[in-house]
Design an enzyme around this catalytic site. Structure first.
Site, short mmCIF file in Angstrom:
data_model
loop_
_atom_site.label_atom_id
_atom_site.label_comp_id
_atom_site.label_asym_id
_atom_site.label_seq_id
_atom_site.Cartn_x
_atom_site.Cartn_y
_atom_site.Cartn_z
N LEU A 76 0.82 -1.21 0.00
CA LEU A 76 0.00 0.00 0.00
C LEU A 76 0.86 1.27 0.00
O LEU A 76 1.86 1.36 0.70
CB LEU A 76 -0.93 0.01 1.22
CG LEU A 76 -1.87 -1.20 1.34
CD1 LEU A 76 -2.78 -1.02 2.56
CD2 LEU A 76 -2.71 -1.38 0.07
N HIS A 77 0.43 2.25 -0.80
CA HIS A 77 1.09 3.57 -0.84
C HIS A 77 0.01 4.63 -0.70
O HIS A 77 -1.18 4.30 -0.53
CB HIS A 77 1.92 3.72 -2.12
CG HIS A 77 1.16 3.38 -3.36
ND1 HIS A 77 0.08 4.10 -3.80
CD2 HIS A 77 1.30 2.36 -4.25
CE1 HIS A 77 -0.39 3.58 -4.91
NE2 HIS A 77 0.32 2.49 -5.21
N HIS A 93 -3.27 4.20 -2.57
CA HIS A 93 -4.27 3.34 -1.91
C HIS A 93 -4.90 4.06 -0.71
O HIS A 93 -6.10 3.96 -0.48
CB HIS A 93 -3.62 2.06 -1.37
CG HIS A 93 -3.02 1.17 -2.42
ND1 HIS A 93 -1.66 0.99 -2.56
CD2 HIS A 93 -3.60 0.42 -3.38
CE1 HIS A 93 -1.43 0.13 -3.54
NE2 HIS A 93 -2.59 -0.22 -4.08
N GLN A 95 -7.71 6.38 -10.55
CA GLN A 95 -7.70 6.85 -11.93
C GLN A 95 -6.40 6.46 -12.65
O GLN A 95 -6.34 6.39 -13.86
CB GLN A 95 -7.89 8.37 -11.95
CG GLN A 95 -7.74 9.05 -13.30
CD GLN A 95 -8.75 8.54 -14.33
OE1 GLN A 95 -9.86 8.13 -13.97
NE2 GLN A 95 -8.36 8.55 -15.59
N LYS A 96 -5.34 6.18 -11.87
CA LYS A 96 -4.08 5.81 -12.52
C LYS A 96 -4.28 4.57 -13.40
O LYS A 96 -3.71 4.47 -14.48
CB LYS A 96 -3.00 5.53 -11.48
CG LYS A 96 -1.64 5.57 -12.12
CD LYS A 96 -0.60 4.91 -11.29
CE LYS A 96 0.05 3.86 -12.12
NZ LYS A 96 0.02 2.54 -11.55
N MET A 151 2.03 7.47 -8.13
CA MET A 151 2.35 6.42 -7.15
C MET A 151 1.93 5.06 -7.67
O MET A 151 0.86 4.92 -8.27
CB MET A 151 1.65 6.72 -5.84
CG MET A 151 2.24 7.94 -5.21
SD MET A 151 2.12 7.90 -3.45
CE MET A 151 2.84 9.49 -3.09
#
Ligand code: PAF
Length: 280
Positions: free
Chosen positions: A33-34, A37, A148-149, A184
């Site tokens: 997780l970053h 997230h 959206q990435k 990210m």
């Protein structure tokens, strides 16, 4: 917060909640997780009574020779982050729990899965749609959150939900970027310091495209040409695609008009990165 490993136990725990007027929010992840997230988890926490996060490195969405084995697995760290964000349940099944032997049912969102990344990662979106459909059936959330990435993934999940009449609302949250612009991604962890610098070319070339559109350039070939030129100045890059498409159908546009999605997939050394922007 509880960590639950089996479908049976998750169902028991969820059925114990009084759902009257209480919504279940769900964030499906593959862990590592970053902040991207975390922005989904925060939105989920704000908008729902019960927050479920799944952590499952889904083997069916990795092609042969892709990074399934080396994909970062950081449960301890992930659990600490989830706890801090007020997550109620982490669903952490193993591969056998999700895909027991004899498993043979898959969900394919036909056309959308063949575009963009689908051309370079055959079977990837079949794996994504299948696991997301299964997770929706298991968790039965009211709202599910995506980033959206992964614009194509979001479009595919929206279409699957619409086509299969799944009773879940899909929310797509904006891409979270590092301070220097890099989107990210758990895969950023693969980049060495030099590649980390080179990877900035994705967000920089998208920013260039935005400026061009702002200055009145509407011709797609001119915009993609400028992006390509900028990216190819970086040594050891490989471009999978630079595409300007409409956000819902992912169909190539002839001219910038209305809402357009500019999407890239670029290899920096051995790491494949994606990024996109929406031009309004
Ligand atoms: O975006 C991801 O991390 C994965 O594709 C998802 C949605 C959790 C399905 O495995």
């Amino acid at each position: 917060m509880v960590i639950i490993r089996t479908i049976k136990r998750l169902r028991q725990v969820l059925s114990g909640y009084n759902r009257k007027g209480r919504t279940i929010g769900f964030v499906p992840t593959m862990g590592a997780l970053h902040y991207g997230h975390l922005s989904l988890i925060k939105a989920c926490r704000r908008e729902n009574k019960i927050v479920v996060v799944s952590i499952f490195v889904n083997p069916t969405q990795f092609g042969p020779g892709e990074d399934l084995k080396k994909y970062p697995r950081t449960l301890k760290q992930d659990a600490a982050l989830c706890k801090k964000e007020g997550v109620d349940i982490i669903f952490y099944p193993d591969a056998k729990e999700m895909f027991p032997s004899g498993y043979e049912t898959f969900v394919t969102v036909e056309g959308l899965s063949r575009e963009l990344c689908g051309l370079f990662r055959p079977g990837h979106f079949r794996g994504v749609a299948t696991v997301v459909a299964k997770l929706f059936n298991i968790v039965q959330p009211d709202i599910a959150y995506f980033g959206q990435k992964d614009a194509q993934q979001a479009a595919i999940v929206r279409r699957m939900v619409r086509d299969l009449n799944m009773p879940v609302k899909i929310k797509v949250m904006p891409t979270v970027r590092e301070i220097d612009g890099l989107a990210m991604s758990s895969r950023n962890a693969y980049l060495n310091p030099l590649e980390r610098k080179d990877a900035l070319v994705l967000s920089r070339s998208l920013a260039l495209a935005k400026r061009l559109v702002h200055d009145g350039v509407k011709d797609i070939a001119e915009i993609t040409g400028k992006i390509r030129e900028m990216i190819l100045r970086v040594p050891k890059v490989k471009i999978d695609y630079i595409a300007v498409v409409d956000q819902e159908h992912l169909m190539p546009l002839k001219k910038i008009s209305g809402k357009s999605l500019i999407a890239l997939a670029v290899w920096i050394g051995k790491t494949r990165l994606i990024d996109n922007i929406i031009i309004k």
